[in-house]
Design a protein around this motif. Structure first.
Motif, short mmCIF file in Angstrom:
data_model
loop_
_atom_site.label_atom_id
_atom_site.label_comp_id
_atom_site.label_asym_id
_atom_site.label_seq_id
_atom_site.Cartn_x
_atom_site.Cartn_y
_atom_site.Cartn_z
N UNK A 1 0.84 -1.37 0.06
CA UNK A 1 0.16 0.17 0.15
C UNK A 1 0.89 1.20 -0.01
N UNK A 2 0.54 1.97 -0.78
CA UNK A 2 1.36 3.29 -1.03
C UNK A 2 0.43 4.67 -0.61
N UNK A 3 1.13 5.41 0.45
CA UNK A 3 0.50 6.42 1.14
C UNK A 3 0.82 7.59 0.09
N UNK A 4 0.03 8.65 0.29
CA UNK A 4 0.26 9.79 -0.38
C UNK A 4 -0.94 10.54 -1.10
N UNK A 5 -1.97 10.69 -0.32
CA UNK A 5 -3.36 11.40 -0.84
C UNK A 5 -3.11 12.68 -1.45
N UNK A 6 -3.55 12.97 -2.50
CA UNK A 6 -3.62 14.34 -3.12
C UNK A 6 -5.12 14.91 -3.68
N UNK A 7 -5.43 15.95 -3.64
CA UNK A 7 -6.58 16.30 -4.42
C UNK A 7 -6.62 16.35 -5.65
N UNK A 8 -7.74 15.66 -6.25
CA UNK A 8 -7.85 15.55 -7.84
C UNK A 8 -9.25 15.17 -8.23
N UNK A 9 -9.46 15.13 -9.28
CA UNK A 9 -10.65 14.70 -9.85
C UNK A 9 -10.52 12.99 -9.91
N UNK A 10 -11.74 12.35 -9.19
CA UNK A 10 -11.66 10.94 -9.09
C UNK A 10 -12.46 10.38 -8.24
N UNK A 11 -12.79 9.11 -8.06
CA UNK A 11 -13.61 8.29 -7.31
C UNK A 11 -12.57 7.79 -6.28
N UNK A 12 -13.01 8.31 -5.00
CA UNK A 12 -12.15 7.59 -3.89
C UNK A 12 -13.06 7.24 -2.81
N UNK A 13 -12.43 6.21 -1.96
CA UNK A 13 -13.24 5.90 -0.80
C UNK A 13 -12.04 4.92 0.09
N UNK A 14 -12.59 5.08 1.33
CA UNK A 14 -11.63 4.23 2.12
C UNK A 14 -11.57 2.74 1.76
N UNK A 15 -10.21 2.20 1.76
CA UNK A 15 -9.94 1.05 1.27
C UNK A 15 -9.68 0.74 -0.33
#
Length: 653
Positions: free
Chosen positions: A50-64
């Motif tokens: 698992x790679x960490x590093x969230x960033x704001x962008x246009x996409x579908x995201x969810x926990x997991x």
């Protein structure tokens, strides 16, 4: 003038491989929207942890989400074990029924069916709050996940309830779908597609998920199926009588389209369309005229209008004795090129209409694309049975009630399954996608009561096709209070297998197409732990050097046929190839498709047997690692094949 934007070209190439790793971003200098690489997502695609590093962008995201992607890419220590007793025509059929976790099954099928499946249809849990979904437990270490995959829990599966009160209600469902769809895409042919039945609850999330996995540009259609005429008596704000079938192509530029009808009768088509660009065309003399006057003349410069269509004559239009007497040049919004108009004039399929326009007569069979509304009933009536037709809309697409009635007619019991799809619906979807690919493979990895398999058999029996199916179903236990349990079925997988048996028998009793191969069989393969004990390996870590390793690592309860299918899986050999057993020198030898693969897992194998097998010049040969009569025989195996069959690949287990 400026040089090409190579960065955008490179990003486009990345998008072909990883559609979900390319997103939209605003160029700070120009303010324009450009394509950009989501490097966090790309790193995750290329990583086994698992790679960490969230960033704001246009996409579908969810926990997991990251865990789901890693789970899709992580290796497993499982195999497929054959079950002859539950199969039908095991040795000759080209159809498969795989019982077990569909994520594991998809991973095991990756080598064999990579780029080989023309169509995937699935009817997954709709996430209504009353469904069970798969819980994929990914450990932080891929090695740990690999080892854990070789273990079973007490029930043999990982189904868990997903009530709407769950804080990760949508997230858990998306994670389940993401990992499976990511693998499923790899199995499709370049011109293949996936179709997924879904209802309103997760429709939008599924669309976004498929946009990421397949690419938004590969969206084909969101079909609306009219599943019933009347809604529930206690409907809420509105009455729901529909479901959706969402379809995406693997590569839209290669996909041939969904065909709704093959029109065979004579029809006429316009040659002018107002939305087309204007231009001049020459209509050759000699074509017939249906104008009311047999002899007529319209001078150059005249405008001929009908509705919002218009032609300007650039030369005189002259009709004599009901025929266009001279070539005429016309400016208008033409549909066809000059070459095609010349061709239509030459074969007299172009004619002058009653209002002095031009139309063409079409009599050869032609394809009409599928409309995105699938009504439950048509002008004709055929009940719940699928009836092959040039027009998929002639007798409608069936209803939920048809699905219940169909199961009842096969089993003589009511309510064996909740909301089964009618086989008519799926057969028509397959026909829309695979009408002209009659030897293709259709996969359903949420196969339930095997409606898809039933549909394939019914379709093949009527149009003479030899389409193959691969069904995957978890042995989900039937609750003791259900009609299915009371009818003697302990799992959904049991119902699915029995349905194929009964449907096949019923179809063979009716009228069948003379070109059909009458294959109503299926091989049952069950997902299980590895055949190896104490040693865990990945297929890509094996080599011919393994012949030099002498380890008795096969579990005592595993049969030679179990080992054979593990080899087929590891080598990526077609799991439906015909298998023949022979006794040579007192040993059991398996011949897969004659010489595609030869295997012998007996002990005390002699040099004479090895030489006998080498004379068959198989593409591949495999032995049990500790099966040789002596170390000398084991050492000489490669040398014998190098001399007698140098192209044979040699392996041991």
């Amino acid at each position: 003038m400026h040089s090409p934007d190579l960065s955008q070209d490179n990003i486009a190439k990345i998008r072909e491989l990883f559609p979900g790793c390319v997103t939209e971003t605003k160029d700070e200098a120009t303010g324009k929207i450009r394509l950009a690489v989501d490097f966090d997502q790309l790193r995750q695609e290329l990583s086994d942890s698992i790679v960490e590093g969230p960033q704001e962008r246009y996409r579908l995201d969810w926990p997991g989400k990251r865990e789901a992607l890693v789970t899709a890419n992580a290796p497993i220590a499982k195999t497929l074990r054959p079950n002859r007793q539950e199969s039908v025509n095991f040795d000759t059929t080209r159809n498969l029924f795989i019982e077990g976790d569909n994520l594991a099954a998809l991973k095991l099928l990756q080598e064999t069916y990579l780029g080989a499946v023309k169509m995937i249809y699935i009817d997954p849990p709709y996430n209504t709050g009353n469904d069970f979904i798969y819980e994929d437990d990914f450990s932080s270490s891929p090695d740990e996940y690999f080892l854990n995959s070789n273990q079973k829990d007490e029930s043999g599966n990982r189904l868990v309830a997903n009530p709407s009160s769950n804080g990760r209600f949508h997230s858990d469902w998306l994670s389940m779908m993401y990992s499976r769809l990511s693998i499923a895409k790899k199995l499709l042919t370049d011109d293949g597609l996936i179709m997924i039945s879904i209802h309103d609850g997760e429709c939008q999330n599924l669309r976004k998920l498929l946009d990421e996995i397949f690419g938004e540009s590969n969206f084909i259609a969101q079909l609306v199926w009219e599943k019933k005429k009347k809604g529930a008596f206690l409907s809420g704000a509105s009455t729901n009588v529909k479901e959706y079938v969402i379809s995406y192509a693997k590569n839209k530029s290669s996909f041939k389209g969904l065909i709704g009808e093959i029109a065979r009768g004579e029809e006429t088509y316009p040659v002018i369309k107002t939305t087309n660009s204007r231009g001049a065309r020459l209509i050759k003399k000699g074509i017939p005229s249906k104008y009311r006057e047999k002899n007529h003349r319209v001078p150059a410069g005249s405008r001929i209008s009908s509705g919002n269509m218009e032609m300007i004559l650039l030369s005189d239009l002259i009709i004599k004795d009901g025929v266009l007497a001279e070539d005429v040049k016309i400016d208008s919004n033409w549909i066809y090129s000059q070459a095609l108009l010349d061709e239509y004039s030459a074969n007299k399929t172009l004619y002058v209409t009653q209002d002095l326009y031009f139309r063409r007569i079409v009599s050869e069979p032609r394809k009409k694309m599928l409309k995105d509304l699938l009504p439950m009933r048509g002008d004709q009536s055929s009940g719940f049975d699928f009836v092959f037709s040039d027009d998929l809309f002639a007798d409608g697409w069936g209803t939920n009630e048809d699905g219940f009635d169909e199961l009842h007619s096969l089993f003589g019991a009511q309510s064996l399954m909740s909301f089964p799809k009618p086989s008519k619906l799926i057969a028509k979807l397959v026909l829309a996608a695979c009408r002209f690919d009659q030897s293709c493979i259709v996969l359903d990895f949420f196969s339930g009561s095997s409606t898809t398999a039933h549909s394939i058999l019914s379709l093949n029996s009527q149009d003479g096709g030899n389409r193959k199916f691969v069904m995957v179903q978890l042995p989900e236990e039937c609750d003791e209070s259900t009609a299915a349990f009371k009818a003697g079925y302990r799992s959904i997988a049991e119902i699915g297998k029995e349905r194929i048996r009964r449907a096949g028998k019923k179809i063979l009793e009716g009228d069948c197409h003379p070109d059909w191969n009458r294959d109503v069989g299926f091989r049952v393969l069950k997902v299980d732990t590895s055949n190896m004990k104490d040693i865990y390996y990945r297929p890509d870590q094996l080599s011919q050097g393994d012949l030099l390793e002498a380890v008795d690592n096969v579990k005592p309860d595993r049969t030679p046929e179990d080992l054979l299918f593990q080899v087929l899986v590891d080598w990526g050999v077609d799991l439906t190839l015909p298998i023949r057993r022979e006794s040579l020198h007192g040993k059991t030898v398996f011949f897969v498709d004659d010489n595609a693969l030869v295997a012998c897992f007996d002990t005390d194998i002699t040099e004479e047997l090895v030489k006998e097998l080498a004379k068959h010049e198989p593409l591949r040969v495999v032995f049990r690692d500790n099966g040789f009569a002596s170390d000398a025989v084991k050492i000489n195996v490669e040398q014998i094949f190098r001399q007698l069959s140098p192209s044979t690949e040699v392996r041991s287990l």
